[in-house]
Scaffold this active site. Structure first.
Site, PDB file in Angstrom:
ATOM      1  N   VAL A   1       1.051  -3.761   3.879  1.00  0.00           N
ATOM      2  CA  VAL A   1       0.956  -5.070   4.529  1.00  0.00           C
ATOM      3  C   VAL A   1       2.218  -5.920   4.320  1.00  0.00           C
ATOM      4  CG1 VAL A   1      -1.564  -5.226   4.616  1.00  0.00           C
ATOM      5  CG2 VAL A   1      -0.344  -6.078   2.596  1.00  0.00           C
TER       6      VAL A   1
ATOM      7  N   SER B   1       0.796  -1.237   0.000  1.00  0.00           N
ATOM      8  CA  SER B   1       0.000   0.000   0.000  1.00  0.00           C
ATOM      9  C   SER B   1       0.822   1.278   0.000  1.00  0.00           C
ATOM     10  CB  SER B   1      -0.914   0.031   1.217  1.00  0.00           C
ATOM     11  OG  SER B   1      -2.158  -0.502   0.890  1.00  0.00           O
TER      12      SER B   1
ATOM     13  N   TYR C   1      -2.954  -2.283 -10.565  1.00  0.00           N
ATOM     14  CA  TYR C   1      -2.870  -1.996  -9.118  1.00  0.00           C
ATOM     15  C   TYR C   1      -2.099  -3.111  -8.390  1.00  0.00           C
ATOM     16  CZ  TYR C   1      -4.365  -2.023  -4.255  1.00  0.00           C
ATOM     17  OH  TYR C   1      -4.368  -2.084  -2.884  1.00  0.00           O
TER      18      TYR C   1
HETATM   19  N1  GLU Z   1      -2.045  -5.284  -2.354  1.00  0.00           N
HETATM   20  C1  GLU Z   1      -2.670  -5.184  -1.078  1.00  0.00           C
HETATM   21  C2  GLU Z   1      -4.179  -5.253  -1.203  1.00  0.00           C
HETATM   22  O1  GLU Z   1      -4.748  -4.614  -2.022  1.00  0.00           O
HETATM   23  C3  GLU Z   1      -2.242  -3.937  -0.411  1.00  0.00           C
HETATM   24  C4  GLU Z   1      -2.797  -3.805   0.942  1.00  0.00           C
HETATM   25  C5  GLU Z   1      -1.996  -2.957   1.876  1.00  0.00           C
HETATM   26  O2  GLU Z   1      -0.764  -2.935   1.881  1.00  0.00           O
HETATM   27  O3  GLU Z   1      -2.657  -2.300   2.673  1.00  0.00           O
HETATM   28  O4  GLU Z   1      -4.825  -5.962  -0.511  1.00  0.00           O
END
Ligand code: GLU
Length: 336
Positions: A283, A87, A213
Site C-alpha cells: 500500500v 506488504s 510486523y
Molecule cells: N502495514 C500494512 C497493513 O498491515 C500493509 C498493507 C499492505 O501493504 O497491503 O495494513
C-alpha cells in the site's frame, strides 16, 4: 570517377558506417523508458490513507527499475525515492520462515491458499478457523512474523531485517514516521493477531508479533533496492549484485507460487491473467514482479486503485513484461 563523385561516394560510405556503428538501443532500457514515458503524466488512483503518513507521500513520484539475473540495472525516474515497503515485506518474511522450517511446515502452520477475502479480513479467519491463511494476507503474514526464528521480539526483528538486507544487498532503515503512524492506528491488525492466537495459529505473543510486523512494513526502500530483491528471486535466490546465495533455490518456487496466487490482493487472478508474472504489491505504492530466470522489476508510484494496487506500477510492469516477452505462460509455437 570524377573527384567530386569520389568525394560523394566516400561521404555516403562514412554515413553508412556511422549508422551501422551506432549502438542499438538496449531492449531492457527501451522497455523501462517506454513504460515510464507512457504513464509519466497518468493521474489516476489515490494514496492509501488508512495509515495517515502514507497520505502525505508525494503522489507524483514515479520510478521504474529493472535488474537482470546478471546484475545489470536499468532505471528511469524516481528510483532513489524512499518509501515504506509495506506488504512487499511479506515476501521476505515468508522467505525467512521457509529457510528455517521448510515448505511443509509453512503449508501446515500458515497455509498457502488464497482466502478470496480482502487482505485484512477477519471473516476469512472465522471461516477457516485461522487455517489456510496464506502469508500475504494479514492473518497469515502476522502469523509468519510470529513464526520467525528467535526467542524474543528483538531476535525475530533482527532476523527479518537481515533477510531484507541480504535480498537488497545493503543496510536498510525504518521509516520511523510511517512506523509510528501505523502503530498508532493498527487496531485491526492487533485484533487479527488476537483472533489467530485464539485459534492456536499464532506462534508468539500477539501484541509483540503485531509490533514486529508493523516494523517490517515500515522498512524504507527505493525502487532500485526492490528491483535487486526481485532479481534475487528471479535468479534462484542468489543476489545477482552481491553474488550471495540468500535463500535455497528450492524455496524460491514456493514463494513465487504464493506471489502468483495472492500477490495483488483481490486482483491477483486478473493480474496473472493479464501479465503472467508473480508479483507483490504494497500500500506504499510499490510493486515487484519476477520474470523467473531473467529479471526482476520494481515500480514505485503511490496512487492506488480500489483493490490497493499502484495504478501506474501495474501498467508499467504489464508493458515491460509484454515488450520483453516475459510472460512464462506465453509459449510461442514455431520459429523463435
Ligand atoms: N502495514 C500494512 C497493513 O498491515 C500493509 C498493507 C499492505 O501493504 O497491503 O495494513
Amino acid at each position: 570517377m570524377t573527384r567530386s563523385r569520389i568525394a560523394a561516394f566516400l561521404l555516403a560510405a562514412a554515413v553508412a558506417t556511422a549508422a551501422v556503428a551506432a549502438p542499438a538501443p538496449n531492449p531492457y532500457q527501451a522497455a523501462v523508458d517506454g513504460a515510464w514515458e507512457r504513464y509519466r503524466t497518468l493521474d489516476e488512483g489515490k494514496n492509501a490513507d488508512y495509515i495517515p503518513a502514507l497520505a502525505k507521500v508525494d503522489s507524483k513520484l514515479f520510478g521504474v527499475a529493472l535488474v537482470t539475473i546478471d546484475g545489470k540495472s536499468f532505471n528511469k525516474g524516481d528510483v532513489e525515492a524512499r518509501f515504506s515497503i509495506q506488504s512487499i515485506s511479506k515476501v521476505f518474511t515468508l522467505a525467512s520462515v521457509l529457510e528455517t522450517y521448510g515448505a511443509q511446515a509453512v503449508l501446515e502452520k500458515l497455509g498457502v491458499d488464497a482466502t478470496g477475502q480482502v487482505f485484512n479480513s477477519i471473516v476469512a479467519i472465522e471461516q477457516m478457523k485461522g487455517k489456510e491463511m496464506n502469508p500475504f494476507v494479514n492473518p497469515g503474514a502476522i502469523a509468519a512474523t510470529s513464526l520467525v526464528e528467535g526467542a524474543t521480539a528483538e531476535e525475530k526483528w533482527a532476523r527479518i531485517v537481515a533477510i531484507h538486507e541480504a535480498f537488497a544487498g545493503r543496510k536498510l532503515d525504518i521509516d520511523e514516521e510511517v512506523y509510528r503512524s501505523e502503530a498508532a492506528t493498527n487496531d485491526r491488525n492487533q485484533a487479527i493477531a488476537k483472533l489467530m492466537r485464539a485459534y492456536g495459529r499464532l506462534y508468539f505473543d500477539p501484541a509483540a508479533s503485531t509490533d514486529v510486523y508493523t516494523r517490517q512494513c515500515s522498512i524504507s526502500v527505493n525502487a532500485s533496492d526492490l528491483a535487486v530483491m526481485a532479481a534475487t528471486l528471479a535468479n534462484g535466490g542468489r543476489n545477482p549484485v552481491t553474488g550471495k546465495q540468500v535463500i535455497a533455490s528450492a524455496n524460491v518456487s514456493r514463494i513465487l507460487a504464493v506471489m502468483a496466487t495472492a500477490g495483488l490482493y483481490d486482483d491477483s487472478g486478473i493480474w496473472l491473467y493479464e501479465v503472467g508474472l508473480p508479483a507483490k504489491s504494497g500500500v506504499g505504492g510499490g510493486i515487484i514482479a519476477v520474470a523467473p530466470g531473467r529479471f526482476g522489476i520494481a515500480v514505485f508510484s503511490p496512487p492506488l486503485d480500489a483493490a490497493g494496487n499502484s495504478v501506474r506500477a501495474q501498467k508499467a510492469i504489464r508493458d515491460i513484461s509484454a515488450a520483453l516477452r516475459a510472460n512464462p505462460y506465453d509459449v510461442k509455437v514455431g520459429k523463435p
